[in-house]
Design a protein around this motif. Structure first.
Motif, mmCIF file in Angstrom:
data_model
loop_
_atom_site.group_PDB
_atom_site.id
_atom_site.type_symbol
_atom_site.label_atom_id
_atom_site.label_comp_id
_atom_site.label_asym_id
_atom_site.label_seq_id
_atom_site.Cartn_x
_atom_site.Cartn_y
_atom_site.Cartn_z
ATOM 1 N N PRO A 1 -2.561 13.097 -8.558
ATOM 2 C CA PRO A 1 -3.582 12.960 -7.510
ATOM 3 C C PRO A 1 -4.873 12.293 -7.971
ATOM 4 C CG PRO A 1 -2.570 15.130 -7.419
ATOM 5 C CD PRO A 1 -2.053 14.465 -8.665
ATOM 6 N N SER A 2 -5.220 12.408 -9.244
ATOM 7 C CA SER A 2 -6.462 11.813 -9.735
ATOM 8 C C SER A 2 -6.424 10.287 -9.749
ATOM 9 C CB SER A 2 -6.765 12.320 -11.155
ATOM 10 O OG SER A 2 -5.740 11.931 -12.052
ATOM 11 N N LEU B 1 0.831 -1.212 0.000
ATOM 12 C CA LEU B 1 0.000 0.000 0.000
ATOM 13 C C LEU B 1 0.863 1.259 0.000
ATOM 14 C CD1 LEU B 1 -3.103 -0.319 2.372
ATOM 15 C CD2 LEU B 1 -3.064 0.495 0.018
ATOM 16 N N SER B 2 1.900 1.286 0.835
ATOM 17 C CA SER B 2 2.738 2.481 0.940
ATOM 18 C C SER B 2 3.487 2.753 -0.354
ATOM 19 C CB SER B 2 3.722 2.340 2.103
ATOM 20 O OG SER B 2 4.567 1.227 1.918
ATOM 21 N N ALA B 3 3.836 1.705 -1.100
ATOM 22 C CA ALA B 3 4.514 1.907 -2.393
ATOM 23 C C ALA B 3 3.536 2.407 -3.449
ATOM 24 C CB ALA B 3 5.165 0.600 -2.839
ATOM 25 N N ILE B 4 2.378 1.761 -3.555
ATOM 26 C CA ILE B 4 1.399 2.155 -4.574
ATOM 27 C C ILE B 4 0.863 3.561 -4.302
ATOM 28 C CG2 ILE B 4 -0.780 1.516 -5.690
ATOM 29 C CD1 ILE B 4 1.395 -0.484 -6.240
ATOM 30 N N GLU B 5 0.888 4.003 -3.035
ATOM 31 C CA GLU B 5 0.434 5.355 -2.719
ATOM 32 C C GLU B 5 1.295 6.438 -3.361
ATOM 33 O OE1 GLU B 5 -1.733 4.382 1.572
ATOM 34 O OE2 GLU B 5 0.286 5.235 1.516
ATOM 35 N N PHE C 1 -7.370 4.408 -7.606
ATOM 36 C CA PHE C 1 -6.826 3.150 -8.128
ATOM 37 C C PHE C 1 -5.826 2.495 -7.171
ATOM 38 C CE2 PHE C 1 -8.051 5.657 -11.843
ATOM 39 C CZ PHE C 1 -8.828 4.748 -12.541
ATOM 40 N N ILE C 2 -5.511 3.179 -6.058
ATOM 41 C CA ILE C 2 -4.468 2.665 -5.153
ATOM 42 C C ILE C 2 -4.856 1.314 -4.556
ATOM 43 C CG2 ILE C 2 -3.308 3.061 -2.950
ATOM 44 C CD1 ILE C 2 -3.236 6.044 -3.653
ATOM 45 N N ILE C 3 -6.057 1.223 -3.996
ATOM 46 C CA ILE C 3 -6.476 -0.036 -3.371
ATOM 47 C C ILE C 3 -6.641 -1.156 -4.400
ATOM 48 C CG2 ILE C 3 -8.355 -1.168 -2.108
ATOM 49 C CD1 ILE C 3 -8.654 1.336 -0.461
ATOM 50 N N PRO C 4 -7.330 -0.939 -5.539
ATOM 51 C CA PRO C 4 -7.431 -2.021 -6.542
ATOM 52 C C PRO C 4 -6.072 -2.500 -7.040
ATOM 53 C CG PRO C 4 -9.033 -0.309 -7.018
ATOM 54 C CD PRO C 4 -8.155 0.228 -5.925
ATOM 55 N N LEU C 5 -5.139 -1.546 -7.263
ATOM 56 C CA LEU C 5 -3.814 -1.955 -7.736
ATOM 57 C C LEU C 5 -3.062 -2.730 -6.654
ATOM 58 C CD1 LEU C 5 -2.484 1.097 -9.793
ATOM 59 C CD2 LEU C 5 -2.840 -1.242 -10.612
#
Length: 622
Positions: free
Chosen positions: A137-138, A126-130, A142-146
């Motif tokens: 910012p848009s 999670l911290s990396a995909i964030e 998609f952060i959680i699905p990815l």
């Protein structure tokens, strides 16, 4: 017997970087951010930034460099490490009065690792995909699905083994640590004054300035040392020297430089606190850094998942978890294993955590309790080993324990404050595993005691059968027995229902040794009980897999010649019935019955050819 890694030292050191340091190596993604935003009452000033940097640096030195690298890694069992290994070493020479509490401490530490195994993949990925949010910012939705997609792929490929993927671990992690160092140096060069935080004065000043609030802030500082247990747990794969060289030569300098680089950035751009790690990089490097960070967190997750597999196998062989199917994914490395049940239970737990917490900052509050709890338990067990195994005088062993607990206890107490804000999750997961471990071991021991209540029963039965034998049939019959001196129930049922006995009868028991490996010359012991009865006990370490072909090959060398194709294996398919007992013990018994029904059966566990197996039902009251 344990064999040292025969690869050249540089190659083993690189491999250690790729596997051992994934967890602690990805901590810079979120640690300093959570330190400066995770505790109310702490403002972002030079004093607070220096204070946190000083605390992070000295925790890395005291906990990782001195405690784990310097002391804990000395406690090896035939080259192997880990909290259960430390437990088995501690109980070898301990006073029997303290045996139970010592085992309990080891089991608590082991069960807490399962909680860590759920949190680490979730918070790391999670911290990396964030980082997507910094790039654009848009992309936030998609952060959680990815993150779920990346972790799903990771758990799916577990069955393929980490051998081929593992070859990429070392170069990726070396690139990651070099990136940490370069980014850190670039930040420090813009504000070299940040290096003043190396002085422990700033850590002390932090406590004096923020008083009670500073104690609670320790709960976030500990994020910098999560993963320290991996140094010890993975010692058997790489050895002590490569792990130590990798830490002092690359890992520790890279981590310290990056933390201080982030601190230098925050001193001039306080608004960078939303993600100081990614904002430390130039704009052109954000996308490559995001990719490298994602790969690094996947590797960190892989290391934890593999650690959970190894711990599960060790607990199974020591008799604390029921037998499960283990898939060996490498022909040359026994440590590369895959346990389907554990893999998918872990995957479901990780998904629930990500969907529930949604952000790495929220997950940070769930991190820490189990890690610091394990650290404190490791300290107590280490002091026992130092006194009982290494021959230290009690006062020096107690001094070692007190000095280490002066660090571990405050960290654990500070993290307890996060219990109701998310810390309950890994604790509940760990306690659930602890309940299963204690239930399986206790009820299994109770069952074995019931089976050998009359130690003379086996000898009396054999004498009776030799004096008044039933109808004899040609061949060799092997009756699997849980305990060497117990009467196999399947033998009684065979006599009752089939009324025949083979010309040669072998009572076979597979036992687990309190060691990772058993020397092949000590593998099998044979006892000739009567003209037609033999007792065979085969011992295996908890890093070994029982192999009946090998057992009977060893028997042949000792004069008991037989081949798998000539043997009929008689196995008992037990139905467990509970005796009258209080309601809470009855609940424990029912849990054991459920575990027993779902445990891997002996034909699959020992890979006995199906056409050589005869199963007879038996009802056992316990």
């Amino acid at each position: 017997m344990y064999m040292k890694n025969k690869q050249p030292l540089p190659a083993v050191t690189l491999a250690a970087i790729g596997v051992v340091y994934g967890d602690i190596g990805t901590s810079p993604l979120y640690t300093l951010r959570e330190c400066l935003t995770g505790q109310a009452g702490i403002t972002m000033t030079q004093s607070s930034i220096f204070g946190f940097l000083s605390l992070i640096f000295w925790l890395l030195m005291l906990i990782v460099s001195i405690k784990y690298i310097g002391f804990v890694m000395r406690a090896d069992n035939d080259g192997e490490g880990g909290i259960l290994t430390l437990m088995s070493l501690a109980v070898r020479h301990i006073n029997p009065r303290y045996f139970t509490i010592t085992v309990f401490m080891g089991l608590v530490g082991g069960s807490f690792f399962y909680g860590d195994g759920v949190i680490t993949p979730a918070i790391s990925v999670l911290s990396a995909i964030e980082g997507l949010e910094i790039i654009e910012p848009s992309l936030d939705p998609f952060i959680i699905p990815l993150s779920i997609a990346v972790l799903t792929l990771l758990f799916v490929i577990q069955k393929k083994g980490t051998g081929s993927v593992g070859k990429l671990f070392a170069p990726v992690m070396v690139l990651w640590f070099l990136s940490l160092a370069v980014l850190g140096i670039s930040g420090i060069l813009k504000n070299p004054g940040v290096l003043q935080a190396l002085n422990p004065y700033w850590a002390l000043n932090f406590f004096l300035a923020y008083k009670g609030v500073s104690f609670f802030a320790l709960g976030m500082v500990v994020l910098a040392v999560t993963g320290a247990e991996a140094l010890y747990a993975d010692m058997g794969h790489f050895g002590k020297k490569p792990i130590r060289i990798a830490w002092f030569l690359l890992v520790a300098p890279s981590l310290v430089l990056n933390y201080f680089g982030q601190g230098a950035l925050l001193m001039t751009h306080p608004d960078a606190i939303k993600n100081p790690f990614f904002l430390l990089a130039p704009d052109w490097a954000l996308v490559p850094l995001l990719l490298i960070a994602t790969l690094a967190t996947v590797i960190a997750s892989q290391a934890v998942i593999s650690g959970v597999f190894s711990l599960t196998r060790q607990a199974m062989r020591l008799g604390y978890l029921p037998p499960m199917r283990i898939v060996y994914t490498s022909d040359v490395e026994s440590g590369q294993i895959y346990i389907p049940v554990v893999n998918w239970l872990l995957y479901v737990a990780v998904l629930i955590v990500i969907i529930s917490f949604k952000h790495s900052s929220d997950l940070a509050s769930a991190y820490g309790i189990v890690v610091t709890g394990t650290m404190a338990l490791t300290t107590v067990l280490l002091s026992i080993v130092a006194i009982k195994n290494w021959g230290w005088k009690p006062r020096w062993g107690l001094l070692l324990m007190v000095l280490m607990l002066l660090i571990d206890i405050p960290l654990f107490a500070a993290n307890l404050t996060k219990l109701f804000s998310g810390g309950w999750l890994p604790v509940v997961l760990g306690l659930s595993i602890l309940l299963i471990m204690m239930t399986w071991h206790t009820e299994r021991s109770r069952l074995l005691r019931r089976l050998r209540e009359d130690p003379d029963a086996l000898g009396a039965l054999i004498n009776s059968l030799e004096k008044s034998p039933p109808l004899r049939v040609p061949g060799t019959a092997v009756f699997m027995s849980r305990a060497p001196d117990a009467v196999p129930l399947v033998l009684l049922h065979n006599l009752k229902h089939n009324k025949v006995l083979h010309d040669r009868v072998i009572l076979l028991t597979i036992s687990s040794a309190d060691a990772p490996y058993v020397h092949k010359l000590k593998r099998v012991t044979i006892e000739h009980l009567s003209p037609s009865f033999w007792r065979v006990v085969a011992s295996y370490g908890w890093r070994e897999t029982p192999n009946l072909e090998e057992v009977f090959y060893r028997c042949g060398q000792d004069g008991l010649r037989c081949t798998m194709s000539d043997i009929s294996f008689f196995l008992s398919r037990d139905t467990l019935a509970l005796d009258k007992r209080p309601w809470y013990l009855r609940m424990r018994g029912k849990l054991f019955q459920m575990l027993q029904r779902n445990a891997l059966r002996a034909p699959d566990l020992y890979q006995i050819p199906p056409n050589r197996v005869i199963e007879l039902g038996a009802v056992v009251k316990f």
